[in-house]
Design a protein around this motif. Sequence first.
Motif, PDB file in Angstrom:
ATOM      1  N   GLY A   1     -72.012 -36.454  39.464  1.00 40.22           N
ATOM      2  CA  GLY A   1     -71.189 -37.058  40.493  1.00 40.22           C
ATOM      3  C   GLY A   1     -69.759 -36.589  40.375  1.00 40.22           C
ATOM      4  O   GLY A   1     -69.479 -35.545  39.809  1.00 40.22           O
ATOM      5  N   ALA A   2     -68.836 -37.371  40.915  1.00 34.31           N
ATOM      6  CA  ALA A   2     -67.432 -36.992  40.917  1.00 34.31           C
ATOM      7  C   ALA A   2     -66.583 -38.218  40.610  1.00 34.31           C
ATOM      8  O   ALA A   2     -67.033 -39.360  40.718  1.00 34.31           O
ATOM      9  CB  ALA A   2     -67.049 -36.393  42.269  1.00 34.31           C
ATOM     10  N   GLU A   3     -65.332 -37.958  40.243  1.00 30.62           N
ATOM     11  CA  GLU A   3     -64.393 -39.028  39.948  1.00 30.62           C
ATOM     12  C   GLU A   3     -63.037 -38.674  40.538  1.00 30.62           C
ATOM     13  O   GLU A   3     -62.566 -37.538  40.413  1.00 30.62           O
ATOM     14  CB  GLU A   3     -64.276 -39.236  38.440  1.00 30.62           C
ATOM     15  N   LEU A   4     -62.427 -39.650  41.188  1.00 30.54           N
ATOM     16  CA  LEU A   4     -61.087 -39.504  41.739  1.00 30.54           C
ATOM     17  C   LEU A   4     -60.103 -40.150  40.772  1.00 30.54           C
ATOM     18  O   LEU A   4     -60.208 -41.344  40.479  1.00 30.54           O
ATOM     19  CB  LEU A   4     -61.004 -40.169  43.114  1.00 30.54           C
ATOM     20  N   VAL A   5     -59.170 -39.354  40.256  1.00 32.91           N
ATOM     21  CA  VAL A   5     -58.170 -39.832  39.307  1.00 32.91           C
ATOM     22  C   VAL A   5     -56.819 -39.843  40.021  1.00 32.91           C
ATOM     23  O   VAL A   5     -56.395 -38.828  40.566  1.00 32.91           O
ATOM     24  CB  VAL A   5     -58.101 -38.939  38.054  1.00 32.91           C
ATOM     25  N   ARG A   6     -56.157 -40.986  40.009  1.00 32.02           N
ATOM     26  CA  ARG A   6     -54.866 -41.118  40.689  1.00 32.02           C
ATOM     27  C   ARG A   6     -53.871 -41.792  39.752  1.00 32.02           C
ATOM     28  O   ARG A   6     -54.186 -42.811  39.127  1.00 32.02           O
ATOM     29  CB  ARG A   6     -55.017 -41.928  41.973  1.00 32.02           C
ATOM     30  N   GLU A   7     -52.667 -41.235  39.698  1.00 31.72           N
ATOM     31  CA  GLU A   7     -51.619 -41.860  38.898  1.00 31.72           C
ATOM     32  C   GLU A   7     -51.233 -43.195  39.526  1.00 31.72           C
ATOM     33  O   GLU A   7     -51.067 -43.295  40.742  1.00 31.72           O
ATOM     34  CB  GLU A   7     -50.389 -40.964  38.810  1.00 31.72           C
ATOM     35  N   SER A   8     -51.099 -44.199  38.699  1.00 27.56           N
ATOM     36  CA  SER A   8     -50.718 -45.518  39.174  1.00 27.56           C
ATOM     37  C   SER A   8     -49.493 -45.978  38.388  1.00 27.56           C
ATOM     38  O   SER A   8     -49.617 -46.520  37.290  1.00 27.56           O
ATOM     39  CB  SER A   8     -51.871 -46.513  39.001  1.00 27.56           C
ATOM     40  N   THR A   9     -48.323 -45.716  38.920  1.00 30.98           N
ATOM     41  CA  THR A   9     -47.094 -46.078  38.217  1.00 30.98           C
ATOM     42  C   THR A   9     -46.943 -47.594  38.113  1.00 30.98           C
ATOM     43  O   THR A   9     -46.294 -48.099  37.200  1.00 30.98           O
ATOM     44  CB  THR A   9     -45.878 -45.482  38.939  1.00 30.98           C
ATOM     45  N   ALA A  10     -47.551 -48.334  39.041  1.00 32.71           N
ATOM     46  CA  ALA A  10     -47.455 -49.792  38.998  1.00 32.71           C
ATOM     47  C   ALA A  10     -48.149 -50.366  37.766  1.00 32.71           C
ATOM     48  O   ALA A  10     -47.713 -51.366  37.196  1.00 32.71           O
ATOM     49  CB  ALA A  10     -48.051 -50.401  40.259  1.00 32.71           C
ATOM     50  N   HIS A  11     -49.252 -49.712  37.339  1.00 29.90           N
ATOM     51  CA  HIS A  11     -50.006 -50.217  36.193  1.00 29.90           C
ATOM     52  C   HIS A  11     -49.796 -49.364  34.937  1.00 29.90           C
ATOM     53  O   HIS A  11     -50.417 -49.601  33.923  1.00 29.90           O
ATOM     54  CB  HIS A  11     -51.503 -50.254  36.527  1.00 29.90           C
ATOM     55  N   GLN A  12     -48.928 -48.344  35.041  1.00 34.00           N
ATOM     56  CA  GLN A  12     -48.645 -47.466  33.907  1.00 34.00           C
ATOM     57  C   GLN A  12     -49.905 -46.795  33.364  1.00 34.00           C
ATOM     58  O   GLN A  12     -50.038 -46.581  32.166  1.00 34.00           O
ATOM     59  CB  GLN A  12     -47.927 -48.250  32.800  1.00 34.00           C
ATOM     60  N   GLU A  13     -50.848 -46.516  34.243  1.00 36.13           N
ATOM     61  CA  GLU A  13     -52.069 -45.832  33.835  1.00 36.13           C
ATOM     62  C   GLU A  13     -52.690 -45.212  35.076  1.00 36.13           C
ATOM     63  O   GLU A  13     -52.282 -45.490  36.210  1.00 36.13           O
ATOM     64  CB  GLU A  13     -53.050 -46.791  33.173  1.00 36.13           C
ATOM     65  N   SER A  14     -53.696 -44.379  34.864  1.00 36.09           N
ATOM     66  CA  SER A  14     -54.348 -43.741  35.998  1.00 36.09           C
ATOM     67  C   SER A  14     -55.411 -44.655  36.593  1.00 36.09           C
ATOM     68  O   SER A  14     -56.131 -45.352  35.870  1.00 36.09           O
ATOM     69  CB  SER A  14     -54.992 -42.415  35.566  1.00 36.09           C
ATOM     70  N   ALA A  15     -55.489 -44.674  37.922  1.00 34.35           N
ATOM     71  CA  ALA A  15     -56.538 -45.414  38.620  1.00 34.35           C
ATOM     72  C   ALA A  15     -57.699 -44.466  38.882  1.00 34.35           C
ATOM     73  O   ALA A  15     -57.486 -43.307  39.243  1.00 34.35           O
ATOM     74  CB  ALA A  15     -55.991 -45.979  39.929  1.00 34.35           C
ATOM     75  N   ARG A  16     -58.936 -44.959  38.757  1.00 33.09           N
ATOM     76  CA  ARG A  16     -60.098 -44.081  38.840  1.00 33.09           C
ATOM     77  C   ARG A  16     -61.177 -44.687  39.737  1.00 33.09           C
ATOM     78  O   ARG A  16     -61.461 -45.872  39.667  1.00 33.09           O
ATOM     79  CB  ARG A  16     -60.663 -43.803  37.436  1.00 33.09           C
ATOM     80  N   LEU A  17     -61.745 -43.813  40.578  1.00 33.01           N
ATOM     81  CA  LEU A  17     -62.841 -44.196  41.450  1.00 33.01           C
ATOM     82  C   LEU A  17     -63.984 -43.219  41.225  1.00 33.01           C
ATOM     83  O   LEU A  17     -63.803 -42.003  41.346  1.00 33.01           O
ATOM     84  CB  LEU A  17     -62.397 -44.167  42.921  1.00 33.01           C
ATOM     85  N   ARG A  18     -65.178 -43.741  40.889  1.00 26.39           N
ATOM     86  CA  ARG A  18     -66.318 -42.893  40.577  1.00 26.39           C
ATOM     87  C   ARG A  18     -67.379 -43.013  41.654  1.00 26.39           C
ATOM     88  O   ARG A  18     -67.555 -44.066  42.263  1.00 26.39           O
ATOM     89  CB  ARG A  18     -66.916 -43.275  39.224  1.00 26.39           C
TER      90      ARG A  18
END
Length: 341
Positions: free
Chosen positions: A48-65
Amino acid sequence: MRSQYSAPFRKGQRLVFAREIGPLPGDVPIVWWADEPCCLVQGFFNRGAELVRESTAHQESARLRCSASPELGPYTSGPRLLGKAAPRAGDGLVIVHEHPAGVRMVTSREQGIVGERIWRQEPFNISLVTDGRRIIVRDPRGMALLCHDSWRLDAPPTSWSTGPLRRATDPAQLVVVDLLDLGDSLLISTPDTYSRWSWDGALLERWPGPPKESMAPHLVAWHPDGPVLYKTIFDPATGRWTCGRSGWHLVIWDLKREEERSLGPSYDWPRGARSPDGRWLVVDRVAQGGRGLELWDLSTSTLVERLPTRRHPVRALAFAPDNLHIAVASGTEFFVLRVVA
């Protein structure tokens, strides 16, 4: 502890390391910049695939699989992944994978799978782009196929068709080489043209490509003033197209003047991005001195800086709207560089 993958990029004087975003869980990333850097990655074992997005609000990367077989473990092989895409907003993910009946498309958002469709086709790799509602697919024959409202379960069934994307340009055949998401529109490149289309299938602009030659050029980075290409060049001394290992060059193709400007040979497929204002080009390529990440000032055709990267090639990169920050995916790391102008 500093990552071995990002370490070579921390030594620049004009390309300065800005910040780490996080590890990448797979390979073949596609990078773009929405409000924050986004990266689309192919998962382990083609599942499959994963979308990795920087999330400055949470100080970590947001991920959608999104997986073809979500019930399988992360190291269990599933149906082969054939294509993947995500909207520029970074709020969804679509994958296409092999299926006993042909191929299957799955669209997913944070709440899970929101739609799917299956159609008969040989399980070949395909390229696709989406704006979060409509999906454009390049099938193995090089045709552009348009699908509407694929993100909604309550949408009425729609059939695949070659529709306006094909008929508006050439009633006979449109051979699509590349599809590129430009955000508010999409770019379709053929062996001899570049054209910008609305997501509804209306032709907005069209430009001629370089003269035909033995091998079609490969699009490295798009800019309306001049795309960056990986191609052979014409040698006036011999009257022939160049060939061999040093025959492939990194080229800026001027769309208005229909002229090309070579930035020298590239011994491997380069990855690059051009800044929105057209001034800066950042490109990873193998030149005579080895592999390196280069910063070019295209206003003066000057190589500003070159960072040797050796065994740590850049897989994908993208400029921010401010023309100075670049999101970089290298090996298994995702980080940001900054241009010191």
